[in-house]
Write an enzyme that holds these catalytic residues in place. Structure first.
Site, PDB file in Angstrom:
ATOM      1  N   HIS A  97       0.874  -1.240  -0.025  1.00  0.00           N
ATOM      2  CA  HIS A  97      -0.016   0.065   0.108  1.00  0.00           C
ATOM      3  C   HIS A  97       0.860   1.211  -0.104  1.00  0.00           C
ATOM      4  O   HIS A  97       2.012   1.257   0.195  1.00  0.00           O
ATOM      5  CB  HIS A  97      -1.036   0.019   1.298  1.00  0.00           C
ATOM      6  CG  HIS A  97       0.078   0.056   2.444  1.00  0.00           C
ATOM      7  ND1 HIS A  97       0.667  -0.697   2.971  1.00  0.00           N
ATOM      8  CD2 HIS A  97      -0.096   1.136   3.268  1.00  0.00           C
ATOM      9  CE1 HIS A  97       1.277  -0.467   4.301  1.00  0.00           C
ATOM     10  NE2 HIS A  97       1.029   0.799   4.344  1.00  0.00           N
ATOM     11  N   ASP A  99       0.592   5.046   1.970  1.00  0.00           N
ATOM     12  CA  ASP A  99      -0.330   5.822   3.184  1.00  0.00           C
ATOM     13  C   ASP A  99      -1.233   6.921   2.432  1.00  0.00           C
ATOM     14  O   ASP A  99      -0.639   7.722   1.667  1.00  0.00           O
ATOM     15  CB  ASP A  99       0.452   6.239   4.183  1.00  0.00           C
ATOM     16  CG  ASP A  99       1.326   4.951   4.933  1.00  0.00           C
ATOM     17  OD1 ASP A  99       0.687   3.749   4.987  1.00  0.00           O
ATOM     18  OD2 ASP A  99       2.435   5.271   5.594  1.00  0.00           O
ATOM     19  N   HIS A 252       4.793   0.497   0.201  1.00  0.00           N
ATOM     20  CA  HIS A 252       5.584  -0.469   1.281  1.00  0.00           C
ATOM     21  C   HIS A 252       4.589  -1.377   2.028  1.00  0.00           C
ATOM     22  O   HIS A 252       3.444  -1.714   1.567  1.00  0.00           O
ATOM     23  CB  HIS A 252       6.011   0.437   2.306  1.00  0.00           C
ATOM     24  CG  HIS A 252       5.083   1.318   3.059  1.00  0.00           C
ATOM     25  ND1 HIS A 252       4.468   2.521   2.875  1.00  0.00           N
ATOM     26  CD2 HIS A 252       4.416   0.989   4.366  1.00  0.00           C
ATOM     27  CE1 HIS A 252       3.763   2.878   3.606  1.00  0.00           C
ATOM     28  NE2 HIS A 252       3.517   2.036   4.563  1.00  0.00           N
ATOM     29  N   ARG A 267       5.542   6.503  14.455  1.00  0.00           N
ATOM     30  CA  ARG A 267       5.456   7.328  13.125  1.00  0.00           C
ATOM     31  C   ARG A 267       4.898   8.593  13.217  1.00  0.00           C
ATOM     32  O   ARG A 267       3.799   8.729  13.825  1.00  0.00           O
ATOM     33  CB  ARG A 267       4.586   6.315  12.201  1.00  0.00           C
ATOM     34  CG  ARG A 267       4.856   6.597  10.665  1.00  0.00           C
ATOM     35  CD  ARG A 267       3.801   5.898   9.747  1.00  0.00           C
ATOM     36  NE  ARG A 267       2.369   6.512   9.822  1.00  0.00           N
ATOM     37  CZ  ARG A 267       1.361   5.876   9.088  1.00  0.00           C
ATOM     38  NH1 ARG A 267       1.588   4.857   8.423  1.00  0.00           N
ATOM     39  NH2 ARG A 267       0.338   6.594   9.045  1.00  0.00           N
TER      40      ARG A 267
END
Length: 277
Positions: A97, A99, A252, A267
């Protein structure tokens, strides 16, 4: 600053830099930005990079997007926790995917810091979407010219979505949100101008103007090209490792090969800009 390629067409490892010190060095920060934009993902090891340094570096880069789905650290709302307990079997991001493609203005990228790692496994794979576009046949490039695709996260995070059926359900937020955005199937990178493939298997639901059933043959051809062997790179996490990636340039996937062990990453998501063909 020394750079070594992680793979022929994707990723770079940067040495000789402490990100906490780069926060106040505009020239060095520009070098790091350029490396991320061009290579898709930059890996830096042996970083002394606590939560406050993490936030300060992200702010020096640009704006911060607060993630709507992941749990946030108690002390710092800017930092999302991408975690899996030892007793959980499902991980976050276990399929290919990019983000926030479901946002009208997708996030530029993320800064991910390793906080708790399993004894082995838990690597993150990346694929470069500039190399993916370049690998398309001329006929396929012509076929996708001018097309837009629709992106949504509802089938992943909603109360009846993918994660709701797993042991990750209780860990996530934002299940009542609805999302949806349309973007060109091929975009130009806002900074480098490079042509990039901008669809992904997790959040791209269909080609605009076509049903999902009508869209899937084309999308599957694009997905297959994106994952050619020399187009992917592997980030092997170690204590003190930090990865910075560009969501426009890469896909990723977080490997889920450490059952029975915990993995915790911090993150921060970086604000992006509108995308165009």
């Amino acid at each position: 600053m020394q750079m070594t390629a992680l793979a022929p067409h994707c990723g770079v490892e940067i040495r000789g830099v402490q990100l906490a010190e780069a926060t106040g060095d505009a020239a060095l920060l520009d070098e790091i930005r350029t490396a991320v934009w061009e290579h898709g993902v930059a890996l830096l090891r042996d970083q002394d990079f606590g939560p406050q340094e993490h936030i300060a570096f992200a702010r020096a880069w640009g704006g911060i997007d607060i993630n709507n789905y992941f749990p946030l650290t108690d002390a710092f709302a800017e930092i999302a926790v991408v975690g899996k307990r030892a007793d959980q079997t499902t991980n976050i991001g276990g399929g290919w995917h990019t983000d926030h493609s479901y946002d009208q203005i997708p996030a530029m990228g993320s800064i991910l810091v390793a906080r708790e790692l399993p004894p082995t496994g838990g690597d993150t794979l990346f694929a470069h979407m500039g190399a993916a576009y370049d690998a398309l046949s001329d006929d396929l490039k012509a076929e996708i010219e001018g097309l837009e695709a629709f992106h949504s996260a509802d089938h992943v995070y909603s109360p009846d979505g993918y994660y709701a059926q797993t042991d990750m359900a209780e860990s996530l937020r934002g299940q009542q949100m609805t999302t949806g955005a349309r973007h060109p199937v091929a975009i130009r990178h806002p900074q480098t101008g490079r042509k990039l493939l901008y669809v992904n298997a997790a959040f791209t639901t269909h080609i605009v103007g076509r049903t999902r059933e009508e869209s899937m043959p084309l999308l599957q051809r694009l997905f297959a090209t994106a994952l050619s062997a020399d187009n992917t790179a592997r980030v092997e996490w170690q204590p003190g490792s930090v990865a910075i990636w560009d969501n426009r340039t890469t896909w990723h996937m977080a490997m889920n090969d450490y059952q029975g062990h915990a993995r915790t990453m911090h993150r921060i998501t970086l604000t992006g800009e509108a995308l165009a063909a």
